[in-house]
Every structure is written in structure tokens, then in C-alpha cells.
Design an enzyme around this catalytic site. Structure first.
Site, short mmCIF file in Angstrom:
data_model
loop_
_atom_site.label_atom_id
_atom_site.label_comp_id
_atom_site.label_asym_id
_atom_site.label_seq_id
_atom_site.Cartn_x
_atom_site.Cartn_y
_atom_site.Cartn_z
N ASP A 98 -6.19 -6.94 4.48
CA ASP A 98 -7.35 -6.32 3.84
C ASP A 98 -8.28 -7.41 3.32
O ASP A 98 -9.49 -7.41 3.56
CB ASP A 98 -6.88 -5.42 2.70
CG ASP A 98 -8.04 -4.80 1.94
OD1 ASP A 98 -8.96 -4.30 2.61
OD2 ASP A 98 -8.02 -4.81 0.70
N LYS A 142 3.32 -15.27 2.52
CA LYS A 142 3.46 -16.04 1.28
C LYS A 142 4.95 -16.34 1.14
O LYS A 142 5.58 -15.99 0.13
CB LYS A 142 2.88 -15.22 0.11
CG LYS A 142 2.80 -15.96 -1.20
CD LYS A 142 1.74 -17.03 -1.25
CE LYS A 142 1.81 -17.80 -2.55
NZ LYS A 142 0.93 -18.99 -2.57
N TYR A 202 0.82 -1.21 0.00
CA TYR A 202 0.00 0.00 0.00
C TYR A 202 0.85 1.27 0.00
O TYR A 202 0.40 2.32 -0.43
CB TYR A 202 -0.91 0.03 1.24
CG TYR A 202 -2.21 -0.69 1.11
CD1 TYR A 202 -2.26 -2.02 0.71
CD2 TYR A 202 -3.41 -0.05 1.41
CE1 TYR A 202 -3.47 -2.69 0.61
CE2 TYR A 202 -4.62 -0.71 1.32
CZ TYR A 202 -4.65 -2.02 0.91
OH TYR A 202 -5.85 -2.67 0.82
N ASP A 240 -12.11 -9.06 5.08
CA ASP A 240 -13.43 -9.10 4.43
C ASP A 240 -13.99 -10.53 4.47
O ASP A 240 -15.18 -10.75 4.72
CB ASP A 240 -13.35 -8.64 2.96
CG ASP A 240 -13.60 -7.15 2.81
OD1 ASP A 240 -13.24 -6.40 3.75
OD2 ASP A 240 -14.14 -6.74 1.77
N ASP A 281 -2.87 -18.23 0.94
CA ASP A 281 -3.88 -18.96 0.16
C ASP A 281 -4.52 -20.05 1.02
O ASP A 281 -5.75 -20.22 1.03
CB ASP A 281 -3.30 -19.52 -1.14
CG ASP A 281 -1.98 -20.25 -0.96
OD1 ASP A 281 -1.40 -20.21 0.14
OD2 ASP A 281 -1.52 -20.88 -1.94
C1 IPM Z 1 -10.22 -1.28 4.33
C2 IPM Z 1 -10.52 -0.71 2.97
C3 IPM Z 1 -9.37 0.20 2.56
C4 IPM Z 1 -8.12 -0.64 2.51
C5 IPM Z 1 -9.57 0.95 1.23
C6 IPM Z 1 -10.88 1.67 1.18
C7 IPM Z 1 -8.43 1.88 0.96
O1 IPM Z 1 -10.74 -1.72 2.06
O2 IPM Z 1 -10.03 -0.48 5.27
O3 IPM Z 1 -10.18 -2.50 4.44
O4 IPM Z 1 -7.85 -1.29 1.49
O5 IPM Z 1 -7.38 -0.64 3.50
MG MG Z 2 -10.83 -3.66 2.92
#
Ligand code: IPM
Ligand code: MG
Length: 358
Positions: free
Chosen positions: A247, A191, A142, A251, A223
Site C-alpha cells: 500500500d 522487514k 489488513y 503510493d 525502509d
Molecule cells: C489502496 C487504498 C486502500 C488500501 C484503502 C482505501 C483501504 O489505499 O487501495 O491502496 O489501503 O488498500
Molecule cells: Mg493505498
């Protein structure tokens, strides 16, 4: 006590869910005798519209003067076609870097009340699920060098994944000390079968682990972790990982707890300073319709009470209030499964009900 909070509602559903979190905090203030001073600031799309810059210096300064920052959500369709550097999301990355928020805590807890919202077979989560993702937040791909160059195959774009020892060490310490207060297990995700940066990551994490004999460490490829999260999620206690893997895995972990609409997060620097925001995004498709689930934002405020202000009793009260509202069958649309026991509620009602339980 009096606490200074910078409030960045942001875009999409951000302002709606923020209003409910502040309602709940006000209630905590009344019941427990604290004063929360809110100062609002702009970031993301809202700031682009107001002053042409997604992260105005005033916002950074305000955050630095405050005890903690609450953030709603950033981004939306309206700004999707802007070039990379001008996108609203840059504000989030800028805040993380400027405020040195290197440790992102994303707890994925399956509330008993939401067990049937979990898409996994019930036997995989029987007895509950409580995973804490500790994601490195100010390094890695990032923030690495990026750019374009010409190659025989045409233009190439690149983003560099790089981790320095000290960056790995400080996030590893966070994960191990958190694990010490939980079930005592850290899974470090990398990884290392392919990436040099992962091999250094693994080496440093192993060194740090030596200082925490009460915590068990295992290493897992990213993975495989993605697969294990959906076939045997209960093996995890603390997942320690870098910025991009964190990240993605957060999710995934959020969905197995039923809805991303209930997941809070804390982004911490050294000392107790932190920025607190829901894991979900700005959800422009439902913005302004009183449909968004404010629980993730409210639970983020609870994390702020706990981690930055050291108010454990108050944080517990907020978390219990959320559970009570769920126990009563109240469900925002993201949690509705069409069962007869459900009572469908909107954003504002969810906030009112939760505040009412405190
Ligand atoms: C998160 C989001 C952010 C990230 C984006 C919106 C920049 O997906 O906080 O998980 O990738 O960190
Ligand atoms: Mg995210």
C-alpha cells in the site's frame, strides 16, 4: 464477444472518471466488434447513503456473476467520522476478501511524455521507468485479528500481521511469472530484520524462486526500498510485497511517475477474474468539477481487457490512445506544469480525446 462487467463508480471523482472509461470501452467495442454489458452497483459511501451498508450483498452477488469488475473510488469526508467497521473503505476490503482478489498488480510506468512531471532529477529516470508492484491483497495486517485490551498504560489497540505459507506462495508465483515476461527480476520486500512474519515470507519466496531459474531474486527491507525508490528507481523490475508495505510503496512509486492520476491497478483472483480500479482515491476536494484525470481509470479498463478478457490488441489500442493524447500536450490539471506547450483539458475532454484516438 460479449462481456459482463459490474460497474461500481463509488464516491467523489469515481463517477466522473468511470463515465470516461465506459466511453472508451464503448469505442473499443465499436472498433473491434465486442459488446460490453455494464451493470451498475453500489459500494462505499454511495451505498451507505442509499441503504446504510457500505457493501450490500447484491453488489457482491453481481460481482460474482460478472466476468470482471470496474471500480471508480471509495470514501470521502462525509463518512470520515463513522466508526472503523462502518467506514466506506470497508467495502473495498470486503470486496477483496469476498472475491478472493489476492494479487494486486500496480504498474508504475513513467511515460516519456510525462518525464518532466517526475519530481526526481532527470538522470535518475533517463531512459524510462517501468516497475510492477505485486502486492498481496487479502492477508497480512489488513485482515489479521484486531481489537482493544486494557494495559497498565491504558487501553491498547492492536492489529495482527500474519501470513500463512500458502498466502505467500501464491502471490510469489504471480510475481515470478510476471517477472518472467518482463526484465526477469523480483525484489521481495519485507522487514525480516524485525518481524517473524517477514522471516517466513522470505523463506517461502526463496523456495518459490527455485522454480523460476530465469528470474533473479533479491530481498530488500521495506525502509531501504522506500529510499531506493527515490534514489535508484531503475534497479526495480517487479516488487513483490505484503499488503501494508505494498500500500505504502505503491503510493510512493506512483508519485515518481509524475501523477497518481495515471496509475491503474488490477486485483486478481485465481482464474482470470479481476477487479480493476485506479490507484488514486476519491479526491473529494475536486469531485464534480471536471478536473479529475480519468487516465488511471481508463488504463485500468485496459488492464481488464488484457488480463481478464485476453484482448491484448484492444488493450494496446487504449494505452496507445492515452499516450497520443499526452503527446499532443493535453494535460488534466494534475499534470499541468504551466508550460506553454500544454493544453489544459478537463475530465470529459480527456475521455473524448482518448476515445477519438481508438
Ligand atoms: C489502496 C487504498 C486502500 C488500501 C484503502 C482505501 C483501504 O489505499 O487501495 O491502496 O489501503 O488498500
Ligand atoms: Mg493505498
Amino acid at each position: 464477444m460479449r462481456y459482463k462487467i459490474a460497474v461500481i463508480s463509488g464516491d467523489g471523482i469515481g463517477p466522473e472518471v468511470m463515465a470516461e472509461a465506459l466511453r472508451v470501452l464503448d469505442r473499443v467495442g465499436e472498433q473491434f466488434g465486442h459488446e460490453f454489458d455494464y451493470t451498475t452497483a453500489l459500494a462505499g459511501g454511495a451505498a451507505i447513503d442509499a441503504c446504510g451498508n457500505s457493501l450490500p450483498q447484491e453488489t457482491i452477488d453481481l460481482c460474482k456473476r460478472s466476468d470482471a469488475v470496474l471500480l471508480g473510488a471509495i470514501g470521502g469526508w462525509k463518512w470520515d467520522n463513522l466508526p472503523g467497521e462502518q467506514r466506506p473503505e470497508r467495502a473495498l476490503l470486503g470486496l477483496r476478501k469476498e472475491l478472493a482478489l489476492f494479487a494486486n498488480l500496480r504498474p508504475a510506468i513513467l511515460f516519456e511524455e510525462l518525464a518532466d512531471a517526475c519530481p526526481l532529477r532527470p538522470e535518475l529516470t533517463a531512459g524510462g521507468l517501468d516497475v510492477l508492484i505485486v502486492r498481496e491483497l487479502t492477508g497480512g495486517i489488513y485482515f489479521g485479528e484486531r481489537g482493544y485490551k486494557d494495559t497498565p498504560l491504558g487501553r491498547a489497540a492492536y492489529d495482527v500481521e500474519q501470513y500463512a505459507e500458502e498466502e505467500v506462495r501464491r502471490i510469489a508465483h504471480v510475481a515470478f511469472s510476471m517477472a518472467g515476461k518482463r526484465s526477469g527480476r523480483v525484489t521481495s520486500v519485507d522487514k525480516a530484520n524485525v518481524l517473524e512474519s517477514s522471516r517466513l515470507w522470505r523463506e517461502i519466496v526463496t523456495e518459490v524462486a527455485a522454480g523460476y531459474p530465469e528470474v533473479a531474486l533479491n530481498h530488500m527491507y521495506v525502509d531501504n526500498t522506500a529510499m531506493q525508490l527515490v534514489c535508484a528507481p531503475q534497479q526495480f523490475d517487479v516488487i513483490l510485497t505484503g499488503n501494508m508495505f505494498g500500500d505504502i510503496l505503491s503510493d510512493e512509486a506512483s508519485m515518481i511517475t509524475g501523477s497518481i492520476g495515471v496509475l491503474p491497478s488490477a486485483s486478481l483472483s485465481t482464474g482470470n477474474f479481476g477487479l480493476y480500479e485506479p490507484v488514486h482515491g476519491s479526491a473529494p476536494d475536486i469531485a464534480g468539477q471536471n478536473k479529475a484525470n480519468p487516465m488511471a481509470m481508463i488504463l485500468s479498463a485496459a488492464m481488464m481487457l488484457r488480463y481478464t478478457f485476453g484482448l491484448a490488441k484492444e488493450a494496446d489500442a487504449v494505452e496507445t490512445a492515452v499516450k497520443r493524447v499526452l503527446q499532443k500536450g493535453c494535460r488534466t490539471p494534475d499534470l499541468c506544469r504551466g508550460e506553454s506547450t500544454e493544453r489544459k483539458i478537463g475530465t470529459a475532454e480527456a475521455g473524448q480525446l482518448i476515445a477519438g484516438e481508438i
